[in-house]
Design an enzyme around this catalytic site. Structure first.
Site, mmCIF file in Angstrom:
data_model
loop_
_atom_site.group_PDB
_atom_site.id
_atom_site.type_symbol
_atom_site.label_atom_id
_atom_site.label_comp_id
_atom_site.label_asym_id
_atom_site.label_seq_id
_atom_site.Cartn_x
_atom_site.Cartn_y
_atom_site.Cartn_z
ATOM 1 N N ASP A 11 -35.772 13.461 -24.482
ATOM 2 C CA ASP A 11 -36.004 14.599 -25.396
ATOM 3 C C ASP A 11 -37.500 14.706 -25.710
ATOM 4 O OD1 ASP A 11 -35.360 13.196 -28.731
ATOM 5 O OD2 ASP A 11 -36.013 12.186 -26.881
ATOM 6 N N ASP A 16 -41.287 10.061 -25.057
ATOM 7 C CA ASP A 16 -40.531 10.404 -23.843
ATOM 8 C C ASP A 16 -41.486 10.830 -22.726
ATOM 9 O OD1 ASP A 16 -39.045 11.404 -26.419
ATOM 10 O OD2 ASP A 16 -37.471 10.959 -24.969
ATOM 11 N N ASN A 40 -35.846 15.372 -30.391
ATOM 12 C CA ASN A 40 -37.176 15.566 -30.998
ATOM 13 C C ASN A 40 -37.459 17.037 -31.246
ATOM 14 O OD1 ASN A 40 -37.937 12.861 -31.158
ATOM 15 N ND2 ASN A 40 -38.537 12.845 -29.000
ATOM 16 N N THR A 124 -33.561 8.033 -23.383
ATOM 17 C CA THR A 124 -34.557 7.851 -24.443
ATOM 18 C C THR A 124 -34.410 8.919 -25.526
ATOM 19 O OG1 THR A 124 -36.217 9.173 -23.265
ATOM 20 C CG2 THR A 124 -36.194 6.787 -22.844
ATOM 21 N N PHE A 165 -33.100 7.230 -35.141
ATOM 22 C CA PHE A 165 -32.961 8.672 -34.892
ATOM 23 C C PHE A 165 -32.014 9.000 -33.739
ATOM 24 C CE2 PHE A 165 -34.182 13.047 -35.016
ATOM 25 C CZ PHE A 165 -34.259 13.460 -33.698
ATOM 26 N N ASN A 166 -32.229 8.402 -32.551
ATOM 27 C CA ASN A 166 -31.407 8.766 -31.386
ATOM 28 C C ASN A 166 -29.920 8.522 -31.638
ATOM 29 O OD1 ASN A 166 -33.593 9.578 -29.828
ATOM 30 N ND2 ASN A 166 -33.860 7.571 -28.884
ATOM 31 N N HIS A 239 -42.071 4.139 -28.486
ATOM 32 C CA HIS A 239 -40.719 3.625 -28.263
ATOM 33 C C HIS A 239 -40.241 3.703 -26.804
ATOM 34 C CE1 HIS A 239 -40.072 3.907 -32.672
ATOM 35 N NE2 HIS A 239 -40.609 5.107 -32.594
ATOM 36 N N ASP A 240 -40.195 4.913 -26.253
ATOM 37 C CA ASP A 240 -39.398 5.173 -25.053
ATOM 38 C C ASP A 240 -39.836 4.465 -23.776
ATOM 39 O OD1 ASP A 240 -38.787 8.564 -26.180
ATOM 40 O OD2 ASP A 240 -37.700 6.710 -26.567
HETATM 41 O O1 RIB Z 1 -36.392 6.525 -33.012
HETATM 42 C C1 RIB Z 1 -37.267 6.759 -31.940
HETATM 43 C C2 RIB Z 1 -36.632 7.630 -30.906
HETATM 44 O O2 RIB Z 1 -36.343 8.907 -31.455
HETATM 45 C C3 RIB Z 1 -37.560 7.911 -29.704
HETATM 46 O O3 RIB Z 1 -36.786 8.088 -28.558
HETATM 47 C C4 RIB Z 1 -38.230 9.189 -30.089
HETATM 48 O O4 RIB Z 1 -38.666 9.927 -28.939
HETATM 49 C C5 RIB Z 1 -37.112 9.906 -30.777
HETATM 50 O O5 RIB Z 1 -36.313 10.511 -29.772
HETATM 51 CA CA CA Z 2 -37.029 10.135 -27.271
#
Ligand code: RIB
Ligand code: CA
Length: 312
Positions: A11, A16, A40, A124, A165-166, A239-240
């Protein structure tokens, strides 16, 4: 050297975007296709961003649009972190190629079905597309080597106090994946919060002096500002790409094979991953959870990919 065939479900999103570049430019990864999922940003924005990043970095793989809402039909954009375009911070090129005419699920299914070897799915963003694939095409499970996902946390959350979040975006999809019986690797906040874009990282990026590295620096400076505004973190976590790096070099992380569940009903904790690190429950282990990161190895991989992409 045998390359690892993957499909990247994402996303874009700043991190990403870097995961796409790492997957496309590390020689150990064979990026077969990109599928987008809302997270996102709305699905149209993250899909546009995926095409734009591939154009910018000269990546030619099929890109297909996936789900715009969670399995239960909800959607939310993380504009507070990624901005109105879901990838604010630097001018990006208009897409230089067409979006696939297949849906994201159709592309995923075709790439898995047609592959001569089992494919790894790296997710991701929210796990909506992956869950739908598993439910619509259960016969393809035997051709999926593993699912590596960035998401969840063995401790606190970032969208709510306890939900990352994801996962928060689609807990039902996460539950389907967690009980799929497939090999799972979870790269949650515990490990990704060690992939910090520090001043030293910016200094290394500034030495590359390519149009691409200059664009990435602009994107990451925006990301750093929003992350500091929202989470009081001076260095933002990227993160990703960790979910790609663990495939390239498993020694980038240290992990534990434990039970992971997702809270579907908690009044305050819906979307939280319940990671049984010390095996206190009787529930069977179902995921390899990355917990520690070798940050130097990670950034060497990430910056090498940005350098290679900038010279392409
Ligand atoms: O919590 C971080 C994740 O949420 C990452 O993948 C960021 O791109 C968002 O999608
Ligand atoms: Ca992401």
């Amino acid at each position: 050297m045998s390359r690892i065939p993957i499909i990247l479900d994402c996303d874009p999103g700043h991190d990403d975007a870097l995961a796409i570049i790492l997957a496309a430019y590390n020689p150990k990864i064979d990026l077969r296709g990109i599928v987008t999922v809302s997270g996102n940003g709305a699905i149209d924005k993250v899909t546009y961003n995926a095409l734009s990043i591939c154009t910018l970095a000269k990546i030619s793989v099929p890109v297909a649009q996936g789900s715009g809402v969670s399995i239960l039909g909800s959607a939310e954009a993380a504009t507070d972190i990624h901005g109105e375009t879901a990838l604010d911070g630097a001018p990006l090129p208009k897409p230089g190629f067409e979006l696939s005419k297949e849906s994201g699920i159709e592309l995923m299914a075709r790439l898995v079905r047609e592959s001569s070897e089992p494919i790894t799915i790296v997710a991701t963003g929210p796990l909506t597309n992956v869950a739908i694939l598993l439910k619509l095409y259960p016969e393809l499970k035997s051709k999926i080597k593993e699912i590596v996902f960035m998401g969840g946390s063995a401790s606190r959350g970032n969208r709510t106090p306890y939900a990352e979040f994801n996962i928060w975006m689609d807990p039902e999809a996460t539950d389907i994946v967690l009980h799929s019986g497939l090999k799972l690797t979870m790269c949650g906040l515990d490990v990704t919060h060690q992939a910090l874009v520090t001043k030293e990282v910016f200094t290394r990026l500034e030495t590359l002096k390519t149009d691409l590295s200059t664009t990435i620096i602009g994107l990451l400076k925006f990301f750093a500002q929003t992350y500091n505004d929202v989470f009081e973190m001076p260095d933002p976590p990227l993160h990703d790409p960790v979910a790609i790096a663990v495939l390239i070099d498993p020694s980038v992380v240290s992990s534990r094979f434990v039970n992971v569940e997702v809270e579907l009903d908690g009044k305050y904790t819906r979307g939280a991953t319940v990671v049984d690190i010390y095996k206190r429950e009787e529930r069977a282990a179902n995921a390899t959870v990355a917990l520690e990161l070798d940050a130097k190895k990670f950034w060497d991989l990430m910056i090498d990919a940005i350098e290679a992409a900038g010279k392409s």
